[in-house]
Design a protein around this motif. Structure first.
Motif, PDB file in Angstrom:
ATOM      1  N   ILE A   1     -33.860 -46.431  -5.499  1.00 51.04           N
ATOM      2  CA  ILE A   1     -33.580 -46.966  -4.162  1.00 51.04           C
ATOM      3  C   ILE A   1     -33.777 -45.874  -3.111  1.00 51.04           C
ATOM      4  CG2 ILE A   1     -31.739 -47.847  -2.653  1.00 51.04           C
ATOM      5  CD1 ILE A   1     -30.657 -49.320  -5.216  1.00 51.04           C
ATOM      6  N   ASN A   2     -33.233 -44.683  -3.362  1.00 48.17           N
ATOM      7  CA  ASN A   2     -33.394 -43.558  -2.430  1.00 48.17           C
ATOM      8  C   ASN A   2     -34.849 -43.156  -2.283  1.00 48.17           C
ATOM      9  OD1 ASN A   2     -30.656 -43.455  -1.858  1.00 48.17           O
ATOM     10  ND2 ASN A   2     -30.233 -41.955  -3.456  1.00 48.17           N
ATOM     11  N   SER A   3     -35.588 -43.220  -3.375  1.00 42.92           N
ATOM     12  CA  SER A   3     -37.008 -42.894  -3.351  1.00 42.92           C
ATOM     13  C   SER A   3     -37.779 -43.903  -2.495  1.00 42.92           C
ATOM     14  CB  SER A   3     -37.544 -42.879  -4.785  1.00 42.92           C
ATOM     15  OG  SER A   3     -38.892 -42.556  -4.786  1.00 42.92           O
ATOM     16  N   ILE A   4     -37.436 -45.185  -2.626  1.00 41.51           N
ATOM     17  CA  ILE A   4     -38.086 -46.229  -1.814  1.00 41.51           C
ATOM     18  C   ILE A   4     -37.818 -45.971  -0.332  1.00 41.51           C
ATOM     19  CG2 ILE A   4     -38.005 -48.692  -1.197  1.00 41.51           C
ATOM     20  CD1 ILE A   4     -37.541 -49.262  -4.237  1.00 41.51           C
ATOM     21  N   ILE A   5     -36.578 -45.653   0.004  1.00 45.71           N
ATOM     22  CA  ILE A   5     -36.224 -45.398   1.402  1.00 45.71           C
ATOM     23  C   ILE A   5     -36.983 -44.182   1.945  1.00 45.71           C
ATOM     24  CG2 ILE A   5     -34.343 -44.684   2.948  1.00 45.71           C
ATOM     25  CD1 ILE A   5     -32.528 -46.545   1.238  1.00 45.71           C
ATOM     26  N   LYS A   6     -37.100 -43.151   1.143  1.00 44.55           N
ATOM     27  CA  LYS A   6     -37.835 -41.947   1.551  1.00 44.55           C
ATOM     28  C   LYS A   6     -39.317 -42.279   1.807  1.00 44.55           C
ATOM     29  CE  LYS A   6     -38.224 -37.130   0.176  1.00 44.55           C
ATOM     30  NZ  LYS A   6     -37.948 -36.122  -0.837  1.00 44.55           N
ATOM     31  N   LEU A   7     -39.906 -43.084   0.922  1.00 41.73           N
ATOM     32  CA  LEU A   7     -41.295 -43.506   1.095  1.00 41.73           C
ATOM     33  C   LEU A   7     -41.452 -44.356   2.350  1.00 41.73           C
ATOM     34  CD1 LEU A   7     -44.191 -43.645   0.036  1.00 41.73           C
ATOM     35  CD2 LEU A   7     -43.507 -45.593  -1.363  1.00 41.73           C
ATOM     36  N   VAL A   8     -40.518 -45.272   2.563  1.00 41.93           N
ATOM     37  CA  VAL A   8     -40.537 -46.132   3.745  1.00 41.93           C
ATOM     38  C   VAL A   8     -40.480 -45.283   5.017  1.00 41.93           C
ATOM     39  CG1 VAL A   8     -39.001 -47.686   5.046  1.00 41.93           C
ATOM     40  CG2 VAL A   8     -39.707 -48.284   2.727  1.00 41.93           C
ATOM     41  N   ASP A   9     -39.616 -44.274   5.030  1.00 43.02           N
ATOM     42  CA  ASP A   9     -39.514 -43.391   6.197  1.00 43.02           C
ATOM     43  C   ASP A   9     -40.846 -42.689   6.481  1.00 43.02           C
ATOM     44  OD1 ASP A   9     -36.891 -44.113   6.703  1.00 43.02           O
ATOM     45  OD2 ASP A   9     -36.031 -42.388   5.643  1.00 43.02           O
TER      46      ASP A   9
ATOM     47  N   ASN B   1     -48.726 -53.108   7.614  1.00 45.08           N
ATOM     48  CA  ASN B   1     -47.841 -52.039   7.146  1.00 45.08           C
ATOM     49  C   ASN B   1     -46.375 -52.358   7.395  1.00 45.08           C
ATOM     50  OD1 ASN B   1     -49.802 -50.384   6.007  1.00 45.08           O
ATOM     51  ND2 ASN B   1     -50.219 -49.362   7.937  1.00 45.08           N
ATOM     52  N   TYR B   2     -46.071 -53.001   8.523  1.00 48.75           N
ATOM     53  CA  TYR B   2     -44.681 -53.407   8.772  1.00 48.75           C
ATOM     54  C   TYR B   2     -44.206 -54.352   7.671  1.00 48.75           C
ATOM     55  CZ  TYR B   2     -43.791 -51.289  13.328  1.00 48.75           C
ATOM     56  OH  TYR B   2     -43.553 -50.389  14.342  1.00 48.75           O
ATOM     57  N   TYR B   3     -45.062 -55.299   7.288  1.00 52.41           N
ATOM     58  CA  TYR B   3     -44.655 -56.211   6.214  1.00 52.41           C
ATOM     59  C   TYR B   3     -44.442 -55.430   4.913  1.00 52.41           C
ATOM     60  CZ  TYR B   3     -44.156 -59.734   2.762  1.00 52.41           C
ATOM     61  OH  TYR B   3     -43.645 -60.463   1.722  1.00 52.41           O
ATOM     62  N   GLY B   4     -45.328 -54.493   4.610  1.00 53.48           N
ATOM     63  CA  GLY B   4     -45.189 -53.690   3.396  1.00 53.48           C
ATOM     64  C   GLY B   4     -43.874 -52.921   3.375  1.00 53.48           C
ATOM     65  N   ILE B   5     -43.489 -52.371   4.510  1.00 55.02           N
ATOM     66  CA  ILE B   5     -42.232 -51.628   4.624  1.00 55.02           C
ATOM     67  C   ILE B   5     -41.039 -52.558   4.395  1.00 55.02           C
ATOM     68  CG2 ILE B   5     -40.714 -50.496   6.320  1.00 55.02           C
ATOM     69  CD1 ILE B   5     -43.376 -49.239   7.477  1.00 55.02           C
TER      70      ILE B   5
ATOM     71  N   ILE C   1     -35.358 -55.267  11.986  1.00 57.87           N
ATOM     72  CA  ILE C   1     -35.209 -55.731  10.594  1.00 57.87           C
ATOM     73  C   ILE C   1     -35.202 -54.546   9.638  1.00 57.87           C
ATOM     74  CG2 ILE C   1     -36.370 -57.013   8.729  1.00 57.87           C
ATOM     75  CD1 ILE C   1     -37.205 -59.044  11.022  1.00 57.87           C
ATOM     76  N   ILE C   2     -36.074 -53.587   9.878  1.00 54.52           N
ATOM     77  CA  ILE C   2     -36.126 -52.385   9.042  1.00 54.52           C
ATOM     78  C   ILE C   2     -34.787 -51.653   9.085  1.00 54.52           C
ATOM     79  CG2 ILE C   2     -37.155 -50.066   8.873  1.00 54.52           C
ATOM     80  CD1 ILE C   2     -39.853 -51.497   9.739  1.00 54.52           C
ATOM     81  N   GLU C   3     -34.241 -51.464  10.279  1.00 62.88           N
ATOM     82  CA  GLU C   3     -32.938 -50.779  10.406  1.00 62.88           C
ATOM     83  C   GLU C   3     -31.817 -51.588   9.756  1.00 62.88           C
ATOM     84  OE1 GLU C   3     -32.559 -47.600  11.242  1.00 62.88           O
ATOM     85  OE2 GLU C   3     -34.741 -47.703  11.349  1.00 62.88           O
ATOM     86  N   LEU C   4     -31.845 -52.899   9.948  1.00 65.69           N
ATOM     87  CA  LEU C   4     -30.845 -53.774   9.327  1.00 65.69           C
ATOM     88  C   LEU C   4     -30.889 -53.658   7.807  1.00 65.69           C
ATOM     89  CD1 LEU C   4     -28.778 -56.145   9.326  1.00 65.69           C
ATOM     90  CD2 LEU C   4     -30.755 -57.686   9.364  1.00 65.69           C
TER      91      LEU C   4
END
Length: 141
Positions: free
Chosen positions: A26-34, A56-60, A131-134
């Motif tokens: 989960i942390n790795s996904i968040i780091k990649l998303v950032d 890219n927004y949809y992918g994130i 949505i990303i922040e939520l």
């Protein structure tokens, strides 16, 4: 016409499996998303790049929904079930609608060669970021 979001009962039966909630993943996904957010923020929007940014927004958002599902000890083989999960377990109807519309646009980009206009991105970019922040907040709760 926009079709309905896949029913959660169908998702549970056919597309969801139980897994161990993996905090490291989960942390790795968040780091990649950032990192992905950093990249799309550097892209200047015009009528050609708007499509890239929207996709890219949809992918994130999809990655964050995957992390949220993982937090609940589930994994899906169908990204529509990610949206169905969000709709079923969280009371954010407006955001769910935006995500679902974004999924449809992303699919039209990928499968029909649709080009998204710059004004669509300008009109919706704040919503995507909201949505990303939520989702990040829900993952970190």
């Amino acid at each position: 016409m926009i079709k309905e979001i896949m029913d959660w009962a169908i998702c549970e039966k056919e597309h969801i499996r139980m897994v161990r909630a993996d905090k490291e993943k989960i942390n790795s996904i968040i780091k990649l998303v950032d990192a992905e957010i950093k990249v799309i923020n550097q892209i200047k929007a015009d009528n050609e790049t708007a499509t890239v940014k929207v996709r890219n927004y949809y992918g994130i958002i999809q990655e964050l929904l995957t992390a949220l599902l993982l937090k609940h000890g589930m994994k899906s083989d169908n990204h529509e079930c990610l949206i169905s999960f969000f709709k079923r377990y969280y009371d954010y109807q407006y955001e769910t609608k935006i995500i679902y519309e974004l999924k449809d646009i992303r699919n039209r980009v990928n499968y029909e060669g649709l080009f998204v206009r710059k004004d669509y991105l300008e009109k919706n970019e704040l919503e995507f970021n909201h949505i990303i922040e939520l989702l990040k907040k829900l993952i970190n709760k």
